[in-house]
Enzyme design. Structure first.
Site, PDB file in Angstrom:
ATOM      1  N   ASP A  77      48.708 101.054   6.319  1.00 30.39           N
ATOM      2  CA  ASP A  77      50.144 101.074   6.617  1.00 30.39           C
ATOM      3  C   ASP A  77      50.656 102.511   6.717  1.00 30.39           C
ATOM      4  O   ASP A  77      50.074 103.426   6.131  1.00 30.39           O
ATOM      5  CB  ASP A  77      50.893 100.320   5.507  1.00 30.39           C
ATOM      6  CG  ASP A  77      52.300  99.938   5.933  1.00 30.39           C
ATOM      7  OD1 ASP A  77      52.586  99.921   7.144  1.00 30.39           O
ATOM      8  OD2 ASP A  77      53.130  99.667   5.046  1.00 30.39           O
ATOM      9  N   HIS A 132      49.866 105.192  15.656  1.00 28.68           N
ATOM     10  CA  HIS A 132      48.727 104.264  15.772  1.00 28.68           C
ATOM     11  C   HIS A 132      47.505 105.002  16.345  1.00 28.68           C
ATOM     12  O   HIS A 132      46.375 104.767  15.921  1.00 28.68           O
ATOM     13  CB  HIS A 132      49.093 103.072  16.652  1.00 28.68           C
ATOM     14  CG  HIS A 132      50.184 102.218  16.060  1.00 28.68           C
ATOM     15  ND1 HIS A 132      50.163 101.813  14.748  1.00 28.68           N
ATOM     16  CD2 HIS A 132      51.318 101.692  16.589  1.00 28.68           C
ATOM     17  CE1 HIS A 132      51.243 101.073  14.502  1.00 28.68           C
ATOM     18  NE2 HIS A 132      51.957 100.995  15.601  1.00 28.68           N
ATOM     19  N   LEU A 191      26.305  98.941   6.892  1.00 30.76           N
ATOM     20  CA  LEU A 191      27.703  98.607   6.589  1.00 30.76           C
ATOM     21  C   LEU A 191      28.210  97.453   7.468  1.00 30.76           C
ATOM     22  O   LEU A 191      27.962  97.436   8.675  1.00 30.76           O
ATOM     23  CB  LEU A 191      28.576  99.847   6.852  1.00 30.76           C
ATOM     24  CG  LEU A 191      30.089  99.650   6.709  1.00 30.76           C
ATOM     25  CD1 LEU A 191      30.488  99.555   5.241  1.00 30.76           C
ATOM     26  CD2 LEU A 191      30.852 100.792   7.392  1.00 30.76           C
TER      27      LEU A 191
HETATM   28  C1  FPP Z   1      50.761  99.570  10.080  1.00 29.91           C
HETATM   29  O1  FPP Z   1      51.564 100.704  10.302  1.00 29.91           O
HETATM   30  C2  FPP Z   1      49.637  99.567  10.974  1.00 29.91           C
HETATM   31  C3  FPP Z   1      49.381  98.625  11.914  1.00 29.91           C
HETATM   32  C4  FPP Z   1      50.275  97.468  12.129  1.00 29.91           C
HETATM   33  C5  FPP Z   1      48.239  98.711  12.820  1.00 29.91           C
HETATM   34  C6  FPP Z   1      47.019  99.394  12.285  1.00 29.91           C
HETATM   35  C7  FPP Z   1      46.245  99.816  13.456  1.00 29.91           C
HETATM   36  C8  FPP Z   1      45.518 100.942  13.576  1.00 29.91           C
HETATM   37  C9  FPP Z   1      45.267 101.881  12.480  1.00 29.91           C
HETATM   38  C10 FPP Z   1      44.918 101.312  14.901  1.00 29.91           C
HETATM   39  C11 FPP Z   1      44.061 100.290  15.550  1.00 29.91           C
HETATM   40  C12 FPP Z   1      42.890  99.881  14.738  1.00 29.91           C
HETATM   41  C13 FPP Z   1      41.606  99.860  15.146  1.00 29.91           C
HETATM   42  C14 FPP Z   1      40.601  99.217  14.282  1.00 29.91           C
HETATM   43  C15 FPP Z   1      41.164 100.442  16.406  1.00 29.91           C
HETATM   44  P1  FPP Z   1      53.094 100.490  10.645  1.00 29.91           P
HETATM   45  O2  FPP Z   1      53.252 100.612  12.109  1.00 29.91           O
HETATM   46  O3  FPP Z   1      53.599  99.218  10.063  1.00 29.91           O
HETATM   47  O4  FPP Z   1      53.713 101.724   9.913  1.00 29.91           O
HETATM   48  P2  FPP Z   1      55.176 101.823   9.281  1.00 29.91           P
HETATM   49  O5  FPP Z   1      55.190 100.922   8.070  1.00 29.91           O
HETATM   50  O6  FPP Z   1      55.262 103.263   8.914  1.00 29.91           O
HETATM   51  O7  FPP Z   1      56.132 101.421  10.351  1.00 29.91           O
END
Ligand code: FPP
Length: 246
Positions: free
Chosen positions: A21, A38, A132
């Site tokens: 997150d 992201h 892994l």
């Molecule tokens: C939460 O941050 C994150 C996500 C909803 C997506 C996680 C995805 C990635 C790290 C990239 C794609 C993954 C792979 C495996 C290629 P948020 O957007 O909710 O952050 P915030 O709480 O600060 O708004």
């Protein structure tokens, strides 16, 4: 440079699961679009996969996209799907070289065709790898996973293949996406929020939970080591008394 804690090699968590997150906040605090967060988050995924492998973790589950994330603005959903696809395309050779087996938990049939096809290809290509296990949670939600398992068991009871009395915790676990995998020992959440957000609710019953304020794009190998060090200082009692587990 902060000092790297010394880990006990005999107490490395087998399964680490991460709620990644804070990408959006990471970007916004730099005056960037959320999407850039992201993109930076994908670089963290690559680093943490390598670090998990080197540290001797057997299973790494990362929450890449939840069932609820479909409700995000269409451009953000499209960007995340694109990042997933390019991650899989660019990492396939490295996953093979490093003996990593890629798996997926979640409703992968709901993914758009292009990332789904690459995902299927990477899963098939790495299926026999013995290192892994990298488990991507994609269109994953714990409640819908539990309902899916309940439906399968109910169908087996209705058809007479199963008696309700035969339903055990073990049988139930086998019907989840994670069937056959060791439950997570350690659940890490970056970004500072204290909630599970529909992630591995059954499987994390006895997991140790580690929450860090660090936002996912800033989470690195040292931070992973710190999380494991913190885990190693805890006594896991599984409902018993401290004296019983000594
Ligand atoms: C939460 O941050 C994150 C996500 C909803 C997506 C996680 C995805 C990635 C790290 C990239 C794609 C993954 C792979 C495996 C290629 P948020 O957007 O909710 O952050 P915030 O709480 O600060 O708004």
């Amino acid at each position: 440079m902060p000092e790297t804690p010394e880990l006990d090699p005999n107490n490395i968590p087998k399964h680490v699961a991460i709620i990644m997150d804070g990408n959006g906040r990471w970007a916004q605090s730099r005056g960037l679009m959320r999407l850039m967060g992201h993109k930076a988050g994908v670089e963290s995924v690559k680093k943490i996969v390598r670090a998990a492998d080197e540290l001797g973790i057997s299973i790494l589950t990362v929450y890449a996209f939840s069932t609820e994330n479909w409700k995000r603005p269409p451009l953000e959903v499209k960007t995340l799907m694109g990042l997933l696809q390019s991650y899989l395309e660019s990492e396939l050779a490295d996953l093979v070289k490093n003996n990593v087996s890629l798996r997926c938990i979640g409703e992968k049939e709901k993914l758009p065709d292009a990332p789904r096809q690459v995902l299927e290809k990477v899963i098939a290509t790495t299926a026999e790898n013995t290192g892994l296990i990298l488990n991507l949670a994609l269109s994953y939600g714990s409640r819908s996973e539990i309902i899916m398992a309940v439906k399968k068991l109910a169908e087996d009871c209705v058809s007479g293949r199963l008696q309700p009395d035969d339903i055990t915790e073990n049988l139930f676990s086998q019907h989840l996406y994670t069937g056959g995998l060791h439950d997570p020992d350690l659940v890490i959440r970056t970004g500072g929020e204290s909630r599970l957000s529909n992630f591995l609710l059954w499987q994390a019953s006895y997991s140790e939970i580690y929450i860090t304020e660090t936002k996912w794009p800033d989470f690195d190998r040292l931070q992973l080591i710190e999380a494991i060090y913190n885990y190693q200082q805890r006594q896991r009692r599984f409902g018993k008394t401290g004296e019983q587990v000594k």
